[in-house]
Design a protein around this motif. Structure first.
Motif, PDB file in Angstrom:
ATOM      1  N   GLY A 329      25.296  -1.385 -43.871  1.00  0.00           N
ATOM      2  CA  GLY A 329      24.701  -0.466 -42.913  1.00  0.00           C
ATOM      3  C   GLY A 329      24.012   0.720 -43.537  1.00  0.00           C
ATOM      4  N   VAL A 330      23.805   0.688 -44.847  1.00  0.00           N
ATOM      5  CA  VAL A 330      23.128   1.786 -45.542  1.00  0.00           C
ATOM      6  C   VAL A 330      21.628   1.551 -45.508  1.00  0.00           C
ATOM      7  N   THR A 331      20.881   2.591 -45.120  1.00  0.00           N
ATOM      8  CA  THR A 331      19.418   2.524 -45.129  1.00  0.00           C
ATOM      9  C   THR A 331      18.914   2.910 -46.515  1.00  0.00           C
ATOM     10  N   ILE A 332      18.009   2.109 -47.064  1.00  0.00           N
ATOM     11  CA  ILE A 332      17.509   2.328 -48.425  1.00  0.00           C
ATOM     12  C   ILE A 332      15.996   2.490 -48.390  1.00  0.00           C
ATOM     13  N   GLU A 333      15.540   3.560 -49.008  1.00  0.00           N
ATOM     14  CA  GLU A 333      14.101   3.791 -49.138  1.00  0.00           C
ATOM     15  C   GLU A 333      13.761   3.951 -50.618  1.00  0.00           C
TER      16      GLU A 333
END
Length: 337
Positions: A329-333
């Motif tokens: 559930g971690v958003t990565i950019e």
């Protein structure tokens, strides 16, 4: 009051200050309009607050169009609005209570009512003991409290805030934002806040519209925008939130910046901020995390963890680590490639 703007356009000598903006500002909410210098936010505010007519487009208060009103009707509509400014715009020749009284005097209200109303407003903003003080004797925060009281004098349905905290120190800013939130809840006002400070959006607003080059590039509930920013300018605002100490602050926000750099920006949802996600992934994939900045931002009751990192390992290991982060559930950019 609900405010709707449709296809607003305003040009200055060929410059598209506002370029086809459409927005709906719900009744009884604090709506933030944020953008960098020159984004068009102040021009947009002037049109929404009826201080300036748009070159084209429409402005509605509830279901009534107001941008094309005749002068007499325009004056009546403006009386439904309150406005506070960055530089307070108070009369130095008048005492605090006389500043609050000014719009009521202009409206021809009874002197007894004016006195009662001003005393009530001084109590609301916490300055009952400053009624007869000269403006030069007040601190910046006290001046803004008097300006808020004056804006509320005529019982407006909408309160517009034009960079209302930009001239204040961080502690006073938090106090003023807290006061505005309390007043909004107490009176059920619609509040429109124009700012270039993402801290103001985080700490005060329910909904935000992000402007760039005269256009809306993103809009949504504040907690969703913080968790999943869609535009580059929004991500830049969030990444560059003012640093705070590692000690827990008044509003629960913590941010510790170690050094410049970091290829990947990771955002952790509330459910993961107290979970050892990084150490688990290091053990399972062999990837090391070089941390450049870390923090927890609190937006209303939501907490968002943020890490700015480099991932160190083989391409296969890094690919597996990114896959696992996303599954958690971690958003990565990826900031740069």
């Amino acid at each position: 009051m609900e405010i709707t703007v449709k296809n607003l356009v305003q040009n200055y000598e060929g410059l598209h200050a506002v370029n086809d903006i459409s927005l709906k500002i719900p009744s009884g909410k604090i709506f933030g309009i944020i953008g960098k210098s020159g984004a068009g936010k102040s021009t947009l505010l002037r049109m929404i607050s009826l201080l300036e007519r748009p070159e084209s487009g429409e402005v509605y208060y509830d279901d009534k169009r107001v941008d094309n009103l005749a002068k007499s009707e325009l004056i009546q509509s403006r009386r439904r609005l309150g406005m506070i400014f960055q530089n307070f715009n108070l009369f130095s020749s008048r005492s605090a209570i006389k500043n609050i009284a000014y719009p009521l005097e202009i409206a021809g209200m009874d002197k007894g009512y004016i006195k009662k109303r001003c005393e009530e407003l001084l109590s609301i903003v916490g300055l009952k003991d400053k009624a007869d003080s000269g403006i030069s004797k007040l601190s910046g925060g006290q001046k803004q409290r008097i300006a808020i009281a004056r804006a509320l004098a005529a019982s407006p349905e909408v309160l517009f805030c034009d960079e209302a905290t930009s001239a204040l120190d961080p502690g006073t800013t938090r106090q003023i934002l807290s006061l505005i939130r309390d007043i909004q809840k107490q009176l059920g006002l619609t509040v429109v806040m124009v700012t270039h400070q993402m801290e103001v959006v985080r700490d005060a607003c329910d909904i935000v519209a992000v402007l760039e080059d005269g256009k809306v590039v993103e809009t949504g509930e504040v907690e969703k925008v913080f968790a999943h920013p869609e535009s580059a300018v929004t991500r830049d605002f969030i990444i560059n939130l003012k640093s705070q100490t590692s000690e827990k602050t008044e509003n629960g926000n913590r941010l510790v910046e170690f050094s410049k750099g970091g290829r990947y920006l990771l955002r952790f949802p509330s459910s993961k901020t107290a979970t050892p996600v990084i150490s688990s992934i290091t053990k399972s994939t062999g990837v090391s995390f070089n941390i450049f900045a870390a923090g927890v931002q609190v937006v209303k009751e939501y907490e968002f963890g943020t890490l700015l990192v480099d991932l160190i390992g083989t391409p296969t290991e890094i690919e597996e680590a990114i896959k696992t982060l996303k599954q958690d559930g971690v958003t990565i950019e990826e900031i740069y490639k």
